[in-house]
Write a protein that holds these residues in place. Structure first.
Motif, short mmCIF file in Angstrom:
data_model
loop_
_atom_site.label_atom_id
_atom_site.label_comp_id
_atom_site.label_asym_id
_atom_site.label_seq_id
_atom_site.Cartn_x
_atom_site.Cartn_y
_atom_site.Cartn_z
N GLU A 39 50.68 42.76 34.16
CA GLU A 39 50.04 42.88 32.85
C GLU A 39 50.49 44.17 32.16
OE1 GLU A 39 45.56 43.00 30.84
OE2 GLU A 39 45.81 42.85 33.02
N THR A 357 49.38 46.66 35.26
CA THR A 357 48.46 46.12 36.26
C THR A 357 49.09 44.93 36.96
OG1 THR A 357 46.55 46.77 34.92
CG2 THR A 357 46.17 45.14 36.65
N GLN A 359 48.77 41.60 38.70
CA GLN A 359 47.76 40.54 38.66
C GLN A 359 47.83 39.70 39.95
OE1 GLN A 359 46.99 39.01 34.42
NE2 GLN A 359 49.21 39.27 34.46
N ASP A 361 45.75 37.51 41.07
CA ASP A 361 45.38 36.11 40.87
C ASP A 361 46.61 35.26 40.55
OD1 ASP A 361 42.79 36.76 41.32
OD2 ASP A 361 42.13 36.65 39.24
N THR A 397 42.60 37.87 47.99
CA THR A 397 42.35 38.47 46.69
C THR A 397 40.86 38.58 46.41
OG1 THR A 397 44.42 37.57 45.83
CG2 THR A 397 42.79 38.26 44.22
#
Length: 407
Positions: A39, A357, A359, A361, A397
């Protein structure tokens, strides 16, 4: 007013290495994985991009605002205006060179046979052999198609064939074959050279493409000096530099490789396989050495290298085989995702320092493919191992997030 987080992200750079046509395809797949999983990473708005050979071809598109999604669409297109990896662009026979040298060949061969009849000890015999070498073509293909394609593409509205009109810094590295020194197009004094001509020069692989003369310099592939020229990006302000090297030597001795390729794959593949493996070894060793030197010369900057696993035998293929390009792009995407996941504990904090960032997920989703960015993605069928690995990633996660909330 831009946020501090955004300002940091703007000091991110990208260095793209050589690797032939399929090396460029690998870079597209790897970049898609990075852009999707990090991100704040905007590949069309980086502080600096440096490209060498195939990397300069991909970098030129990024610097001109062409998105990775558009490149993937061009890769998937078989022909037409959207086709970015059209075989005719890269493999146009060097008709003039072949004809010019070919006209000299009969006379040279005749003279060589005459001298051979006199015996190898004849003083003029070696000179005749030298003449035979001069009659051979210096290249099999013309790279004029690369320049023409880029010049036409960058003449479209919103794009430019002029380094000075780009939104970010972009550099293309070639080698002056007569001096052995590097030529950095886009740098001061060389930024007036058209981008299309610079890329043509940087992609001029000796023996494959003709050297390109640029203002008195005879230029060939920039990889002759270094694999990525990461220092160029660091010198121009990159605090975080993403480096993508698509070529590593293949470990063909593993059980999986022997099952897929057979025993002694390099030897059985003949001269092309031997040259491919040798080129991979050279590129990889210099990439690692170059990264180490760049890190030493720029201790305040962070460098992150992404490259395929040496055990990925599906990449041990002809670097110019167009039929493999879709497979290579998907492999690059998945390998880069796996690499990000494996190094998440190291890379997560590093990226945060630069306003980015990771990610988790996105990385934990086992169903994603490189084609998901297109209108009609091709969902891949997952093996039991893939499903289990994906489930474990999702679970891990979730546990990580819970531990973070419990602090």
């Amino acid at each position: 007013m831009p946020s501090r987080r955004r300002a940091k992200a703007q000091r991110v750079g990208l260095a793209l290495a050589a690797g032939g046509v399929l090396g460029g395809v690998y870079e597209v797949g790897a970049l898609r994985a990075l852009e999707e999983a990090i991100e704040g990473l905007h590949l069309n708005n980086l502080r600096v991009i440096v490209g060498v050979s195939a990397g300069s071809f991909i970098g030129a598109h990024l610097a001109n605002g062409v998105t990775v999604t558009e490149m993937i669409r061009g890769l998937a297109a078989e022909d037409g205006s959207e086709a970015m990896f059209d075989q005719s662009i890269f493999f146009m026979p060097a008709y003039r060179e072949l004809a010019r040298r070919g006209l000299q060949l009969p006379a040279v061969i005749s003279e060589a046979l005459t001298q051979l009849a006199k015996g190898p000890e004849d003083p003029s015999f070696m000179g005749t052999l030298e003449g035979l070498g001069r009659s051979l073509p210096v290249a099999l293909f013309s790279n004029e198609g690369i320049r023409e394609y880029l010049a036409k593409s960058f003449s479209q509205p919103g794009r430019s064939d002029d380094f000075r009109r780009l939104q970010q810094k972009f550099f293309v590295v070639a080698t002056d074959v007569e001096t052995g020194r590097r030529v950095v197009f886009g740098d001061q004094g060389m930024d007036h050279v058209p981008i299309s001509l610079a890329v043509q020069a940087s992609t001029a692989v000796p023996g494959l493409y003709q050297p390109v003369e640029v203002e008195g310099r005879v230029c060939v592939d920039g990889v002759l000096l270094k694999t990525m020229h990461a220092s160029v990006a660091l010198d121009h302000g990159a605090d975080l530099l993403f480096c993508v090297n698509p070529l590593v030597p293949m470990e063909t001795g593993s059980e999986d490789a022997r099952e897929a390729l057979g025993k002694r794959a390099v030897q059985r593949g003949g001269l092309p396989a031997l040259l491919s493996q040798s080129f991979r070894i050279l590129i990889h060793s210099r990439a690692v050495l170059g990264m180490e030197r760049a890190a030493q010369s720029h201790p305040d900057s962070d460098l992150v290298l992404f490259q395929p696993e040496s055990t990925e035998h599906r990449l041990f293929t002809n670097l110019f085989r167009f039929r493999s390009r879709r497979k290579i792009c998907e492999i690059a995407y998945q390998q880069t995702r796996q690499d990000l996941w494996r190094r998440r504990e190291q890379l997560g904090p590093l990226f945060e320092k630069h306003g980015l960032t990771l990610q988790l997920d996105v990385l934990a989703d086992p169903y994603r493919t490189v084609w998901d960015c297109l209108e009609h993605p091709n969902r891949r069928e997952l093996s039991v191992a893939d499903r289990l690995d994906g489930a474990l990633r999702v679970l891990e996660t979730g546990l990580t997030r819970r531990r973070g909330k419990g602090r």
